[in-house]
Structures are given as C-alpha cells and as structure tokens.
Design a protein around this motif. Structure first.
Motif, PDB file in Angstrom:
ATOM      1  N   LYS A 183      34.720  23.199  34.845  1.00  0.00           N
ATOM      2  CA  LYS A 183      33.476  22.616  34.336  1.00  0.00           C
ATOM      3  C   LYS A 183      33.699  21.216  33.766  1.00  0.00           C
ATOM      4  O   LYS A 183      32.773  20.410  33.679  1.00  0.00           O
TER       5      LYS A 183
ATOM      6  N   GLY B 214      29.749  28.619  36.732  1.00  0.00           N
ATOM      7  CA  GLY B 214      31.208  28.563  36.688  1.00  0.00           C
ATOM      8  C   GLY B 214      31.830  28.933  38.011  1.00  0.00           C
ATOM      9  O   GLY B 214      32.802  28.313  38.454  1.00  0.00           O
TER      10      GLY B 214
ATOM     11  N   ARG C 231      29.430  38.085  39.462  1.00  0.00           N
ATOM     12  CA  ARG C 231      28.487  39.078  38.959  1.00  0.00           C
ATOM     13  C   ARG C 231      27.599  39.596  40.091  1.00  0.00           C
ATOM     14  O   ARG C 231      27.283  38.875  41.035  1.00  0.00           O
TER      15      ARG C 231
ATOM     16  N   GLU D  19      37.311  28.701  34.782  1.00  0.00           N
ATOM     17  CA  GLU D  19      35.935  28.222  34.678  1.00  0.00           C
ATOM     18  C   GLU D  19      35.812  27.060  33.701  1.00  0.00           C
ATOM     19  O   GLU D  19      35.185  26.039  33.996  1.00  0.00           O
ATOM     20  N   LYS D  20      36.431  27.195  32.546  1.00  0.00           N
ATOM     21  CA  LYS D  20      36.332  26.171  31.505  1.00  0.00           C
ATOM     22  C   LYS D  20      36.831  24.815  31.994  1.00  0.00           C
ATOM     23  O   LYS D  20      36.167  23.782  31.813  1.00  0.00           O
TER      24      LYS D  20
ATOM     25  N   TYR E 139      35.373  38.280  40.932  1.00  0.00           N
ATOM     26  CA  TYR E 139      34.935  37.948  39.577  1.00  0.00           C
ATOM     27  C   TYR E 139      33.455  37.565  39.517  1.00  0.00           C
ATOM     28  O   TYR E 139      32.961  37.131  38.478  1.00  0.00           O
TER      29      TYR E 139
ATOM     30  N   GLU F 249      36.941  40.573  33.628  1.00  0.00           N
ATOM     31  CA  GLU F 249      36.667  39.134  33.653  1.00  0.00           C
ATOM     32  C   GLU F 249      35.615  38.831  34.713  1.00  0.00           C
ATOM     33  O   GLU F 249      35.667  39.358  35.817  1.00  0.00           O
ATOM     34  N   ARG F 250      34.683  37.961  34.377  1.00  0.00           N
ATOM     35  CA  ARG F 250      33.640  37.556  35.315  1.00  0.00           C
ATOM     36  C   ARG F 250      33.338  36.071  35.145  1.00  0.00           C
ATOM     37  O   ARG F 250      33.369  35.528  34.036  1.00  0.00           O
ATOM     38  N   PHE F 251      33.010  35.421  36.271  1.00  0.00           N
ATOM     39  CA  PHE F 251      32.504  34.059  36.244  1.00  0.00           C
ATOM     40  C   PHE F 251      31.044  34.056  35.802  1.00  0.00           C
ATOM     41  O   PHE F 251      30.301  35.003  36.084  1.00  0.00           O
ATOM     42  N   SER F 252      30.617  32.984  35.152  1.00  0.00           N
ATOM     43  CA  SER F 252      29.189  32.731  35.031  1.00  0.00           C
ATOM     44  C   SER F 252      28.717  32.190  36.376  1.00  0.00           C
ATOM     45  O   SER F 252      29.528  31.842  37.234  1.00  0.00           O
TER      46      SER F 252
ATOM     47  N   ILE G 194      39.765  33.830  33.336  1.00  0.00           N
ATOM     48  CA  ILE G 194      38.671  33.314  34.160  1.00  0.00           C
ATOM     49  C   ILE G 194      37.747  32.401  33.361  1.00  0.00           C
ATOM     50  O   ILE G 194      37.676  31.197  33.594  1.00  0.00           O
ATOM     51  N   SER G 195      37.051  32.952  32.371  1.00  0.00           N
ATOM     52  CA  SER G 195      36.094  32.138  31.616  1.00  0.00           C
ATOM     53  C   SER G 195      36.795  31.124  30.719  1.00  0.00           C
ATOM     54  O   SER G 195      36.344  29.980  30.590  1.00  0.00           O
TER      55      SER G 195
END
Length: 455
Positions: free
Chosen positions: A182, A24, A251, A178-179, A249, A18-21, A173-174
């Motif tokens: 946002k 995000g 990048r 994150e969702k 998380y 799992e990774r954040f943008s 996460i995403s």
C-alpha cells in the motif's frame, strides 16, 4: 475433504487466520505482476520484436490467455485455503494433486534464488545514481556493470534484498505484504509519472513514442507472437504459485472476476508507462532499443549521464526498478514460506528466516556466475545464472500453468461457482482452459526449449 492438511498457509502458524483486505489484495497482486518483467524484460523484448506490433500482440495474449489462468489460480487458492500444493488436495481430496502442486512451490523458490541477485543490482544502481557516480559521460557503462557483476559486491546487495523481503514476509499478510504494498505501489506510480513526463519532453522523444505505439505489422513474426504469449504469462506471475497462494488469503465476498480484470489492467498500465519512459529516452539519445538485458544497466545509464539532472532522474529510474523487484519478491517468497508453514507447521517467522537463508545460499553461485569467479561453469553455453532463469521461466512455469489449466478445466467440477461466473462466460472460460491455453502453453514450452523454431 482433507482441509486440515496443508491449509496452514492461510494462518500465521499460531492458528490466526490471515486475510487480505479488498484493496490490499489488488495492490499486492499488482505488486507481484509489476516486477522486473515489466520494467526490465518487457522493454527490451518489445525493442527486439518490433515495438508497437509486439505490444499489441502482448495485450491480446494477456486478455485471451493470461486473465483466464489468473482467475483459475485465484479461485483454486480461495477454495482450497491452503498453500500452492495443499489447495489442490483440499479441493479434490486426492493426494497425487498435492504432489503435483509442489511444482509451483519449487519454481518460486528457485526463482527467488536468482531474482534476488537482479533485485540487488537495482539497489546498487539506485545508490550509484543518487550519489552522482553514474553522472560522468566518459564512463564506460558496459565495463562498469561487468566489473560490478563480476565481483563480490552483488552478494551484499542480494543479502539486503533477502533481508528486506524476509522482514516483510515475517510480519504476515495485513501487517507485512499488504501494508508495504500500500506504500510502495502508489509511490511506484508517482515515480513512473515523473519519469514519463521527463522522457516525453526530451528532444526526439516522438520517434520513441511512434516506435512503441504505432504498429508496423510487417515486423510481426511467429517468433514474436510466441514471445508475446510467453511474456503475458510471465508478467502476471502465473505458473509459480504466487496468485494461487495470494488467492488463499482472499475474502469470500470479494469478486475474483473483477479482481482479475483490475490486476490485468494494472499490469498493462504499468507496462505502457514503462514503454513511454524507456523508448523516448532510448531514441532521444541515439541508443538501440533491442540491446537485451544490458538496456537497463548499460545503455540507459549512458543516457541519464547526458541528461540535465541525470543523477536525480537516473536514481528515480533505478529506484523504480528496485521497488518493482522487491514487491515481486514478496509474492515469490510467500509461496515456499506458506508451503513450509502448512507442511511442517512452522511459525511464519521461522519459515521466512529459513527460506530466505536457503534462497540466499543457493543464489550465491548464480550471483558469482555473471562474470565472476564461477563464470567458467556453463552447460550448453548457459551460466549458472542463465540456467536458473531458463529452467524456471521456460520449463517449470509453463508446467505450472499447464497444471492449473488441466486441474481447473477437468478435475474441479465447482470452479465456476468459486470464480463467480456462469453461462456464456463460464463456457468461454472452460473452453480456453480445456483447449486453448494447454495447447498454447505447450507451444511456448516447445519454442522456449528450441524444439520448434518459427521464423
């Protein structure tokens, strides 16, 4: 390096990483830092310690101490790619750091136990405000809060908070943290701006703005400086593993330095708007700015009751508090959930459910001690709720921050490479982490537990 050990915090439990943008992560980190510390605690300690002079000192402490430790936590998390405990081990390969790293995990879990109670209060007051129940100017708002907190209703709202938080964390996460950040953080900003405009247009609002933004340095004391230092630490969610876990998380291509600046700026910006909402309202209606925790739940409802469209604006204010609380709950709960996933190889769903259940169970005594059936229990004059707050905020969080500074300053040789800084900035960062921050953290600790008592 024993990277495989405990590094499951960056996966769903089924092997999927799992990774954040980029955006995000920034929003999630701001959501973590902009919690009840900004919207509930910051206004009343600013009122208590002199207004603008305290706010200026808070800014200095945020820049000098808060941001360097924030950068260190994120760098540890991204390099270790594990939960708050495992990342320290993954970097060094030394097992004692894994055990030491459990301190922030325990801290976050204990914070969640009572933080969920306060978050539940905000949801309750949101419903009361929008329904018009807080619009009667003849209401004794102090008695109303005391009766609510002293009953069993807070348990229901605490359960609602845990349910919401658990569902979001279980989605990952995403798709979860994150969702929803946002959605919630931009909405949070819109509500802030609406309330700020309303507050600044109230009769007599100028006195509140002056109190908040025109510094009187004669009001600055050593106690207020240490309090500002402690709050800068608290407001960025440092020492509890949140930013370290979130960092795992992030990048590799993301600049941690720029992220730290963005998070610090966001935290400061929201604190500024919170002050421009609360102090003009307080002064406009003749309230005292230093009324402690009762400022939000006792004093401000009285102001909204007298305000045109008070039910609407009061509802927006408590919705603001609720969003701030819940976005912080996401990061707080993620710390023990990530630990459970990595340590025991639990699925994310299982970890979220069990951690939520145990947090709720341990939080019940805290909820029932605020004027409720367990209020007779006290230790050194502190209720169960107060003990949760005291132990986590004034003992465990400083210890967690101290661990991060010592680890990054002395035990980790490639910290600058991961943080993306070198030369003058690296030397300055290391000087702060090795010499300045540890001393200041010790001072915060000694002041908080009453060993030193500056005037």
């Amino acid at each position: 390096m024993a990277q495989k050990e405990g590094s499951g915090s960056s996966s769903t439990g089924s092997g999927k990483i799992e990774r954040f943008s980029t955006s995000g992560f920034i929003l999630a980190a701001i959501g973590s830092s902009v919690g009840l510390g900004n919207m509930w605690k910051f206004p009343y300690i600013t009122g208590k310690y002199g207004g603008a002079a305290f706010f200026l000192m808070f800014i200095i402490c945020l820049i000098v101490v808060g941001l360097p430790i924030l950068l260190a936590e994120m760098a540890i998390g991204r390099s270790g790619r594990g939960n708050a405990a495992a990342s320290l081990f993954n970097i060094t390969g030394k097992k004692h750091w894994k055990w030491i790293g459990t301190v922030p995990v325990v801290t976050s879990f204990l914070i969640m136990c009572y933080y969920g109670v306060v978050a539940g209060w905000t949801l309750h007051y949101t419903v009361l405000s929008f329904s018009g129940s807080l619009s009667d100017v003849n209401t004794d708002f102090t008695a109303a809060f005391t009766n609510f907190a002293g009953g069993y209703a807070p348990l229901f709202w605490q359960a609602v908070v845990m349910l919401i938080t658990g569902i979001v964390i279980a989605k990952g996460i995403s798709g979860g943290i994150e969702k929803y950040n946002k959605i919630l953080i931009p909405g949070f900003l819109v509500i802030l701006l609406i309330l700020m405009f309303r507050s600044l247009t109230l009769p007599g609002a100028g006195a509140g703005v002056e109190f908040f933004l025109a510094p009187d340095f004669s009001k600055l004391s050593r106690a207020s400086i240490l309090t500002a230092l402690g709050h800068a630490f608290f407001s960025l969610s440092l020492g509890m593993g949140c930013m370290l876990t979130y960092g795992s998380y992030v990048r590799k291509e993301q600049s941690l330095g720029k992220a730290a600046l963005a998070i610090g700026a966001g935290d400061l910006f929201y604190a500024l708007l919170a002050g421009l909402i609360i102090f003009p309202t307080v002064f406009s209606y003749g309230l005292k700015p230093d009324q402690g925790v009762g400022l939000a739940f006792m004093a401000l409802p009285a102001a909204f009751a007298q305000m045109p469209l008070g039910a609407f604006f009061g509802g927006l204010f408590f919705l603001l508090l609720a969003i701030a609380a819940i976005t912080s709950c996401f990061s707080i709960l993620e710390v023990p959930v990530a630990y459970a996933m990595g340590q025991w190889n639990w699925s994310r769903k299982k970890a979220a459910i069990l951690v939520c259940v145990f947090s709720f169970i341990l939080g019940v005594p805290a909820a029932l001690s605020v004027g409720g059936v367990l209020s007779f229990i006290s230790l050194d004059g502190k209720s169960i709720f107060d003990l949760f707050d005291f132990v986590t905020s004034y003992i465990l969080m400083p210890v967690g921050g101290f661990i991060v500074t010592i680890f990054t300053g002395y035990a980790w040789k490639r910290a600058g490479e991961e943080a993306g800084i070198s030369g003058f900035w690296y030397d300055t960062w290391m000087f702060i982490l090795r010499y300045v921050a540890p001393i200041l953290i010790i001072l915060i600790f000694l002041y908080s537990v009453g060993i030193i008592q500056p005037e």
